[in-house]
Design an enzyme around this catalytic site. Sequence first.
Site, PDB file in Angstrom:
ATOM      1  N   LYS A  91      -1.817  -3.276 -14.850  1.00 40.28           N
ATOM      2  CA  LYS A  91      -0.945  -2.736 -13.807  1.00 40.28           C
ATOM      3  C   LYS A  91       0.394  -3.474 -13.741  1.00 40.28           C
ATOM      4  O   LYS A  91       1.432  -2.868 -13.468  1.00 40.28           O
ATOM      5  CB  LYS A  91      -1.655  -2.784 -12.449  1.00 40.28           C
ATOM      6  CG  LYS A  91      -2.789  -1.770 -12.310  1.00 40.28           C
ATOM      7  CD  LYS A  91      -2.315  -0.357 -12.610  1.00 40.28           C
ATOM      8  CE  LYS A  91      -3.297   0.705 -12.150  1.00 40.28           C
ATOM      9  NZ  LYS A  91      -2.845   2.067 -12.531  1.00 40.28           N
ATOM     10  N   TYR A  95      -7.604  -5.076 -14.942  1.00 44.66           N
ATOM     11  CA  TYR A  95      -6.853  -4.062 -14.199  1.00 44.66           C
ATOM     12  C   TYR A  95      -5.490  -4.604 -13.756  1.00 44.66           C
ATOM     13  O   TYR A  95      -4.457  -3.953 -13.913  1.00 44.66           O
ATOM     14  CB  TYR A  95      -7.693  -3.659 -12.983  1.00 44.66           C
ATOM     15  CG  TYR A  95      -7.123  -2.593 -12.098  1.00 44.66           C
ATOM     16  CD1 TYR A  95      -7.145  -1.255 -12.477  1.00 44.66           C
ATOM     17  CD2 TYR A  95      -6.619  -2.915 -10.840  1.00 44.66           C
ATOM     18  CE1 TYR A  95      -6.659  -0.266 -11.627  1.00 44.66           C
ATOM     19  CE2 TYR A  95      -6.130  -1.942  -9.989  1.00 44.66           C
ATOM     20  CZ  TYR A  95      -6.158  -0.620 -10.387  1.00 44.66           C
ATOM     21  OH  TYR A  95      -5.681   0.350  -9.543  1.00 44.66           O
TER      22      TYR A  95
END
Length: 302
Positions: free
Chosen positions: A169, A165
């Site tokens: 991001k 993640y």
Amino acid sequence: MNLDFTGRVAIVTGAGGGLGRCHALALAARGAKVVVNDLGGATDGSGGSATAAQKVVDEIRAAGGQAIANAASVTDFAAVEAMVAQAMDAWGRVDVLVNNAGILRDKSFAKMTVEDFRLVVDVHLMGAMHCTKAVWPIMTAQKYGRVLMTTSSSGLYGNFGQSNYGAAKMALVGLMQTLSIEGAKSDIRVNCLAPTAATRMTEGLMPPEVLAALVPEAVVPAMLWLVSQDAPSRAIACAGAGTYEAAHITLTPGQHLGVSADTPERLAAAWAAINAQAGETVPLSGAEQGRNEVTQALAARR
């Protein structure tokens, strides 16, 4: 300044619940026509149903706004292109894209499968790229566009168990940096938003009183500002619990050490000074790092 979206057309991905739903409702309340996109799957990306998106559309219409539902997966470029065509057929333009869709597959890096890493990158990074790629020619032709990438503190600063993640991001920040440069001549402004909000993806991770402060609605003002007509470009805004901050990728002044047999040792000795944040700048393009390095190198030869 009144942030008015009357006459604007917005696409919000992952808008069937949580933060995306709040984004869609807020844009519609301020006059935007909204494509509410949501695959309708679980937080890990499994499953799918158009029901979640349609419920938000029904909410918008009940309040007097205009909206249409779309259940495309952002990982499917052809489906994303069809979604954008749907917006064009209905309203003839696309002014705002809020890339909000995402999933979580949290595990420590040691225990994470390659598949779980790839899937999270595929949804967050490639999904945002697909949507942006599909609207880019339209925004270029109409000489107006506002694109928002949803980044995260996990990408900017790291978070245990979120290597997949966090990587995705932070990659969105890099995408934003370049697109903001390339889009400038067509008044396409591209920004990042790092939200802290209690949603389906975060429930169970925080105590109740913290969750109560972190309502998704408290992030929405930052979204509205970053996709408004007078929005900045190339900003990384952070928002949560009604508090708003800005994050920056900075560069320290550094030191010219030259290249010799003992440069590694001299670099080790100088690292604390090189790493000191006094005098750091926010480069406007990647070329500024090279400019700083070459400038110091040429100065050292004089």
